[in-house]
Design a protein around this motif. Structure first.
Motif, PDB file in Angstrom:
ATOM      1  N   MET A   1       0.843  -1.192   0.000  1.00  0.00           N
ATOM      2  CA  MET A   1       0.000   0.000   0.000  1.00  0.00           C
ATOM      3  C   MET A   1       0.886   1.253   0.000  1.00  0.00           C
ATOM      4  SD  MET A   1      -3.127   0.990   2.610  1.00  0.00           S
ATOM      5  CE  MET A   1      -3.945  -0.588   2.333  1.00  0.00           C
ATOM      6  N   LYS A   3       2.414   4.947   0.595  1.00  0.00           N
ATOM      7  CA  LYS A   3       2.459   5.869   1.728  1.00  0.00           C
ATOM      8  C   LYS A   3       2.473   7.302   1.215  1.00  0.00           C
ATOM      9  CE  LYS A   3       4.861   5.341   5.351  1.00  0.00           C
ATOM     10  NZ  LYS A   3       6.004   5.208   6.298  1.00  0.00           N
ATOM     11  N   GLU A  29      -9.886   8.278   5.344  1.00  0.00           N
ATOM     12  CA  GLU A  29     -10.314   6.910   5.657  1.00  0.00           C
ATOM     13  C   GLU A  29     -11.053   6.250   4.492  1.00  0.00           C
ATOM     14  OE1 GLU A  29     -10.829   6.441  10.436  1.00  0.00           O
ATOM     15  OE2 GLU A  29     -12.457   7.489   9.396  1.00  0.00           O
ATOM     16  N   LEU A  34      -1.812   4.577   2.920  1.00  0.00           N
ATOM     17  CA  LEU A  34      -1.336   4.902   4.259  1.00  0.00           C
ATOM     18  C   LEU A  34      -0.940   6.378   4.266  1.00  0.00           C
ATOM     19  CD1 LEU A  34       0.958   1.809   4.998  1.00  0.00           C
ATOM     20  CD2 LEU A  34      -1.417   2.156   5.691  1.00  0.00           C
ATOM     21  N   GLU A  36       0.470   9.957   6.376  1.00  0.00           N
ATOM     22  CA  GLU A  36       1.156  10.561   7.511  1.00  0.00           C
ATOM     23  C   GLU A  36       0.904  12.059   7.470  1.00  0.00           C
ATOM     24  OE1 GLU A  36       5.728  10.614   8.774  1.00  0.00           O
ATOM     25  OE2 GLU A  36       4.649   8.777   9.292  1.00  0.00           O
ATOM     26  N   SER A  59      -7.682   5.960  13.502  1.00  0.00           N
ATOM     27  CA  SER A  59      -7.601   5.255  12.220  1.00  0.00           C
ATOM     28  C   SER A  59      -6.291   4.475  12.099  1.00  0.00           C
ATOM     29  CB  SER A  59      -7.711   6.246  11.071  1.00  0.00           C
ATOM     30  OG  SER A  59      -7.501   5.588   9.838  1.00  0.00           O
ATOM     31  N   THR A  61      -4.805   3.679   9.435  1.00  0.00           N
ATOM     32  CA  THR A  61      -4.055   4.047   8.225  1.00  0.00           C
ATOM     33  C   THR A  61      -3.550   5.486   8.261  1.00  0.00           C
ATOM     34  OG1 THR A  61      -6.098   4.681   7.087  1.00  0.00           O
ATOM     35  CG2 THR A  61      -5.341   2.401   6.807  1.00  0.00           C
ATOM     36  N   ILE A  62      -3.680   6.137   9.421  1.00  0.00           N
ATOM     37  CA  ILE A  62      -3.271   7.543   9.511  1.00  0.00           C
ATOM     38  C   ILE A  62      -2.322   7.734  10.693  1.00  0.00           C
ATOM     39  CG2 ILE A  62      -4.019   9.941   9.739  1.00  0.00           C
ATOM     40  CD1 ILE A  62      -6.743   9.072   8.627  1.00  0.00           C
ATOM     41  N   ASN A  63      -1.122   8.196  10.392  1.00  0.00           N
ATOM     42  CA  ASN A  63      -0.128   8.497  11.414  1.00  0.00           C
ATOM     43  C   ASN A  63       0.042  10.019  11.480  1.00  0.00           C
ATOM     44  OD1 ASN A  63       1.816   7.739  13.343  1.00  0.00           O
ATOM     45  ND2 ASN A  63       3.464   8.066  11.872  1.00  0.00           N
ATOM     46  N   GLU A 308       2.406   6.959  16.941  1.00  0.00           N
ATOM     47  CA  GLU A 308       2.275   5.735  16.167  1.00  0.00           C
ATOM     48  C   GLU A 308       0.848   5.192  16.242  1.00  0.00           C
ATOM     49  OE1 GLU A 308       4.292   4.569  14.158  1.00  0.00           O
ATOM     50  OE2 GLU A 308       6.164   5.563  14.647  1.00  0.00           O
ATOM     51  N   TRP A 310      -0.251   3.189  13.532  1.00  0.00           N
ATOM     52  CA  TRP A 310      -0.365   2.100  12.581  1.00  0.00           C
ATOM     53  C   TRP A 310      -0.831   0.830  13.290  1.00  0.00           C
ATOM     54  CZ3 TRP A 310      -0.219   4.551   8.337  1.00  0.00           C
ATOM     55  CH2 TRP A 310       0.710   5.536   8.085  1.00  0.00           C
ATOM     56  N   ILE A 312      -1.721  -1.899  11.165  1.00  0.00           N
ATOM     57  CA  ILE A 312      -1.753  -2.856  10.053  1.00  0.00           C
ATOM     58  C   ILE A 312      -0.941  -4.084  10.422  1.00  0.00           C
ATOM     59  CG2 ILE A 312      -1.223  -3.215   7.620  1.00  0.00           C
ATOM     60  CD1 ILE A 312      -3.120  -1.013   7.654  1.00  0.00           C
TER      61      ILE A 312
END
Length: 312
Positions: A1, A3, A29, A34, A36, A59, A61-63, A308, A310, A312
């Motif tokens: 995926m 980034k 979302e 992914l 950031e 979420s 998928t969101i940092n 952090e 993540w 996944i």
């Protein structure tokens, strides 16, 4: 995926940063990437930094990342600091957008349809500023079109490839949009209306708009110098024509030379000297700036607080 980094330069955005973040999360979302979110706090005088540190994003998928600059550097330099950080990471694309809410998070979905391009510029559609700002902004755009020969109808909101991010960190710029537009790369554009500012007064007043306009001309200094070359040629041609007219009057038909001709000759000659002076000084300045190319820029952020998220 893939980034994707999203750079968000902030200065005194305390009252709206939570709302913007919620809007971003809602849109991001929906997308199969992914993300950031990189907040660059440009020495804010309110509690923007603290609010960013306290953001809670569930979420997977969101940092989020906070870059706190040592001092206020200005909007464009804050963006460059974000690019320096993003360049040190392995992102597939980098999106830049303002943190005041005027750049619509919903446009990100459209940007990400063009990940094969080096640059995706967001052309500004409908604006929400008052009529005075719109008038002077249109006037600036028209002047830029006449002098430089192209339209500058886009701002910082864009998406860049890693190659272009590297170029931006290796060079100095004072106006990101004009700098990127001058790059020879694969690019495309999307049009999107501007949102209203989430809260507070816009920082783009008349004085800032003036500085913004000047910086866009600085980024196109070579084109601007070419204008002065054309002006010099025009003035030389005018001087030659006027000299021929004076000689013809005095020595061919033996008629008194009009008094206005000497005044006009002096005006043309002085204008020529000024134009040559501007060209020489501008060329020297360009030579100095060119020697800065290829040097890595210094990072001025004191911390990067990474939350952090993540999963996944």
């Amino acid at each position: 995926m893939k980034k994707i980094a999203i750079l968000l330069p902030c200065f005194n955005e305390s009252s709206g940063i939570d709302i913007l973040t919620n809007q971003l999360v809602t849109e991001l979302e929906k997308l199969p990437f992914l993300f950031e979110l990189i907040y660059i706090d440009d020495g804010s005088l309110d509690d923007t930094k603290a609010r960013i540190q306290n953001l809670k994003i569930a979420s997977p998928t969101i940092n989020t990342v906070l870059l706190a600059l040592k001092f206020n550097m200005g909007h464009q330099k804050a963006i460059q600091q974000g690019l320096i950080y993003a360049h040190s990471k392995n992102f597939d694309n980098v999106i830049i957008m303002d943190a005041d809410g005027e750049d619509d998070p919903a446009a990100i979905q459209e940007l990400l349809k063009h990940t094969d391009k080096d640059l995706v510029q967001v052309i500004r559609g409908k604006r929400n500023e008052n009529w005075r700002f719109k008038f002077f902004y249109r006037l600036y755009q028209s002047l830029f079109k006449v002098v430089i020969g192209k339209r500058l109808n886009f701002g910082n909101f864009c998406m860049m490839s890693p190659k272009l991010v590297n170029t931006a960190t290796e060079n100095s710029f004072v106006h990101l949009a004009a700098f990127l537009d001058n790059q020879k790369c694969y690019k495309t554009q999307v049009k999107w209306d501007r949102n209203q500012r989430i809260s507070g007064e816009s920082k783009m007043g008349f004085k800032n708009l003036f500085y913004h306009a000047v910086n866009s001309f600085v980024e196109n200094a070579q084109s601007l110098l070419f204008v002065f070359i054309k002006l010099c040629m025009f003035l030389i041609f005018g001087i030659l024509i006027l000299t021929g007219f004076i000689l013809y009057k005095k020595y061919v038909i033996d008629v008194a030379v009009p008094g206005w001709s000497s005044t006009l000759m002096a005006t043309l000659f002085n204008s020529l000297l000024i134009s040559i002076g501007v060209f020489v000084l501008g060329s020297l300045q360009l030579n100095i700036l060119s020697k800065q190319t290829g040097h890595k820029k210094v990072a001025y952020f004191t911390e990067s607080q990474i939350v952090e998220n993540w999963k996944i």
